[in-house]
Write a protein that holds these residues in place. Structure first.
Motif, mmCIF file in Angstrom:
data_model
loop_
_atom_site.group_PDB
_atom_site.id
_atom_site.type_symbol
_atom_site.label_atom_id
_atom_site.label_comp_id
_atom_site.label_asym_id
_atom_site.label_seq_id
_atom_site.Cartn_x
_atom_site.Cartn_y
_atom_site.Cartn_z
ATOM 1 N N ALA A 67 14.248 56.956 73.837
ATOM 2 C CA ALA A 67 14.253 57.259 72.554
ATOM 3 C C ALA A 67 13.902 58.536 71.706
ATOM 4 N N GLN A 68 12.563 58.702 72.086
ATOM 5 C CA GLN A 68 12.156 59.745 71.680
ATOM 6 C C GLN A 68 12.602 61.226 72.007
ATOM 7 N N ILE A 69 12.908 61.205 73.172
ATOM 8 C CA ILE A 69 13.745 62.393 73.570
ATOM 9 C C ILE A 69 15.028 62.351 72.709
ATOM 10 N N ASP A 70 15.734 61.463 72.436
ATOM 11 C CA ASP A 70 16.797 61.607 71.676
ATOM 12 C C ASP A 70 16.573 61.760 70.228
ATOM 13 N N GLY A 71 15.175 62.023 69.956
ATOM 14 C CA GLY A 71 15.020 61.871 68.397
ATOM 15 C C GLY A 71 14.818 60.842 67.606
ATOM 16 N N CYS A 72 14.605 59.676 68.232
ATOM 17 C CA CYS A 72 14.653 58.547 67.511
ATOM 18 C C CYS A 72 13.079 58.206 66.845
ATOM 19 N N GLY A 73 12.896 57.743 65.775
ATOM 20 C CA GLY A 73 11.598 57.582 65.329
ATOM 21 C C GLY A 73 11.241 56.256 65.340
ATOM 22 N N THR A 74 10.134 55.765 64.988
ATOM 23 C CA THR A 74 9.458 54.239 65.507
ATOM 24 C C THR A 74 10.406 53.237 64.761
ATOM 25 N N ILE A 75 10.594 53.347 63.528
ATOM 26 C CA ILE A 75 11.360 52.467 62.840
ATOM 27 C C ILE A 75 12.572 52.116 63.248
ATOM 28 N N ARG A 76 13.357 53.165 63.452
ATOM 29 C CA ARG A 76 14.712 53.407 63.909
ATOM 30 C C ARG A 76 14.888 52.747 65.283
ATOM 31 N N TYR A 77 13.953 53.226 66.182
ATOM 32 C CA TYR A 77 13.662 52.276 67.494
ATOM 33 C C TYR A 77 13.596 51.100 67.297
ATOM 34 N N PHE A 78 12.652 50.424 66.565
ATOM 35 C CA PHE A 78 12.282 49.041 66.417
ATOM 36 C C PHE A 78 13.815 48.244 65.979
ATOM 37 N N LEU A 79 14.368 48.923 65.116
ATOM 38 C CA LEU A 79 15.632 48.128 64.340
ATOM 39 C C LEU A 79 16.724 48.249 65.145
ATOM 40 N N THR A 80 16.934 49.457 65.770
ATOM 41 C CA THR A 80 18.385 49.786 66.719
ATOM 42 C C THR A 80 18.265 49.290 68.013
ATOM 43 N N MET A 81 17.161 49.344 68.568
ATOM 44 C CA MET A 81 16.978 49.222 70.009
ATOM 45 C C MET A 81 16.101 47.875 70.381
ATOM 46 N N VAL A 82 14.889 47.764 69.723
ATOM 47 C CA VAL A 82 13.954 46.591 70.225
ATOM 48 C C VAL A 82 14.600 45.329 69.567
ATOM 49 N N LEU A 83 15.010 45.191 68.515
ATOM 50 C CA LEU A 83 15.487 43.778 67.935
ATOM 51 C C LEU A 83 16.643 43.179 68.443
ATOM 52 N N PRO A 84 17.651 44.137 68.850
ATOM 53 C CA PRO A 84 18.906 43.602 69.714
ATOM 54 C C PRO A 84 18.711 43.204 71.194
ATOM 55 N N LEU A 85 17.457 43.729 71.642
ATOM 56 C CA LEU A 85 16.943 43.012 72.844
ATOM 57 C C LEU A 85 16.010 41.816 72.664
ATOM 58 N N SER A 86 15.739 41.498 71.614
ATOM 59 C CA SER A 86 14.587 40.321 71.330
ATOM 60 C C SER A 86 15.394 39.072 70.952
ATOM 61 N N LYS A 87 16.547 38.989 71.048
ATOM 62 C CA LYS A 87 17.343 37.744 70.428
ATOM 63 C C LYS A 87 16.487 36.580 70.973
ATOM 64 N N ALA A 88 15.976 36.403 72.288
ATOM 65 C CA ALA A 88 15.239 35.197 72.585
ATOM 66 C C ALA A 88 14.155 34.747 71.949
ATOM 67 N N ILE A 89 13.297 35.765 71.552
ATOM 68 C CA ILE A 89 11.972 35.775 70.803
ATOM 69 C C ILE A 89 12.342 35.409 69.313
ATOM 70 N N LEU A 90 13.346 35.906 68.747
ATOM 71 C CA LEU A 90 13.843 35.735 67.277
ATOM 72 C C LEU A 90 14.201 34.317 67.230
ATOM 73 N N ALA A 91 15.147 33.686 68.263
ATOM 74 C CA ALA A 91 15.426 32.514 68.100
ATOM 75 C C ALA A 91 14.267 31.285 68.444
ATOM 76 N N VAL A 92 13.458 31.792 69.276
ATOM 77 C CA VAL A 92 12.446 30.699 69.359
ATOM 78 C C VAL A 92 11.449 30.549 68.123
ATOM 79 N N ILE A 93 10.913 31.780 67.686
ATOM 80 C CA ILE A 93 10.033 31.839 66.512
ATOM 81 C C ILE A 93 11.028 31.204 65.125
#
Length: 303
Positions: free
Chosen positions: A183-209
């Motif tokens: 993501a850094q190579i593609d110019g993605c910042g920390t907040i954008r990386y968290f919102l667009t890449m991390v959260l979509p891959l974290s459905k399990a922990i979102l549902a659990v919490i």
């Protein structure tokens, strides 16, 4: 010779020891399932049964006679509907706020580049073992001006150190570091990386919490009893408690046939109140069960 032995062990060719083992496993699983399900089923059938049949042991798997008196008397109470609406709003808003607070905190603690990450983690761990106590907490809530307000049940207790640690463990073990490097190579910042890449891959922990938080808020009554005196803001659990206590007080003033009838309705209302208060969560749980199991396994990972 070896091929014949392998062929016997594979497919449907099982030895008598394998069959006995399989039957034992299935038998234990069915027994455990009955032990868990039967108490719930008994509460349901007891809510439709005459209390005399329940106390005499005549109700086991099916009501002797179907009766709706408990539900009718319970749902006649106007405060029930207000309590239901309040609890639904508290649960929805409280769950959203908890996710907005705990998920980013857990992700931040999972990052190796976070300055002072070790000491911040210790800071979060301390409240898991040492609490401030009821009186200091009450004074803090009072000084913040949250008493008898909607926000008193969703803001002060939205931060959960346990949920933050679980989220941190999930992000460490499930989100590869190479994804952040790409993501850094593609110019993605920390907040954008968290919102667009991390959260979509974290459905399990979102549902659990989300499920843990929702169940905790839905079943909470003690916090409402301490911090809320306005009847229009009280959640369902506290409303049900008030109804049952008022019925008990009426029993003390009645006598004769009226007392026996009130006692019968009071017992039926107790079982009906349990069903009414737990039914929404029981209906929601099957849809999030697979994520719940994943969340339990995440918490068992040793770092």
């Amino acid at each position: 010779m070896i091929k014949n032995k392998i062929r016997k062990r594979s497919g449907t060719d099982k030895t008598w020891k394998d069959r006995v083992f399989d039957l034992s496993v299935y038998g234990i699983a069915i027994l455990m399932m009955l032990i868990i399900i039967y108490p719930l089923w008994f509460i349901v059938i007891a809510s439709f049964s005459d209390p005399a049949d329940v106390s005499n042991g005549n109700v086991w798997f099916w009501p002797e006679e179907w009766k709706l008196d408990g539900y009718i008397e319970l749902l006649k109470q106007e405060m029930i509907w207000r309590g239901y609406l309040n609890t639904i709003i508290y649960t929805l808003v409280g769950t959203i706020i908890a996710l907005l607070v705990n998920i980013p905190a857990g992700y931040a603690l999972s990052r190796k580049e976070l300055f002072g990450r070790k000491w911040i983690s210790i800071f979060y761990l301390i409240p898991m073992f040492v609490g401030g106590g009821l009186i200091p907490t009450y004074l803090v809530v009072k000084n913040l001006g949250l008493l008898d307000t909607f926000w008193v049940l969703v803001l002060p207790f939205s931060v959960s150190a346990f949920n933050i640690i679980i989220a941190r463990t999930f992000f460490r073990s499930s989100i590869p570091e190479s994804l952040w490097e790409a993501a850094q190579i593609d110019g993605c910042g920390t907040i954008r990386y968290f919102l667009t890449m991390v959260l979509p891959l974290s459905k399990a922990i979102l549902a659990v919490i989300g499920l843990w938080t929702a169940v905790g808020i839905w079943n909470s009554w003690f916090d409402a009893m301490i911090y809320i005196s306005n009847e229009h803001l009280q959640p369902l659990q506290l409303v049900l408690r008030r109804i049952l206590i008022s019925n008990e007080s009426l029993l003390g003033t009645a006598s004769g046939e009226l007392a026996s009838e009130l006692r019968r309705l009071s017992e039926m209302m107790k079982y009906a109140a349990i069903v009414v208060s737990t039914l929404p969560i029981m209906c929601l749980y099957p849809f999030l069960q697979k994520y719940f199991n994943q969340g339990v396994m995440v918490g068992s990972i040793k770092e």
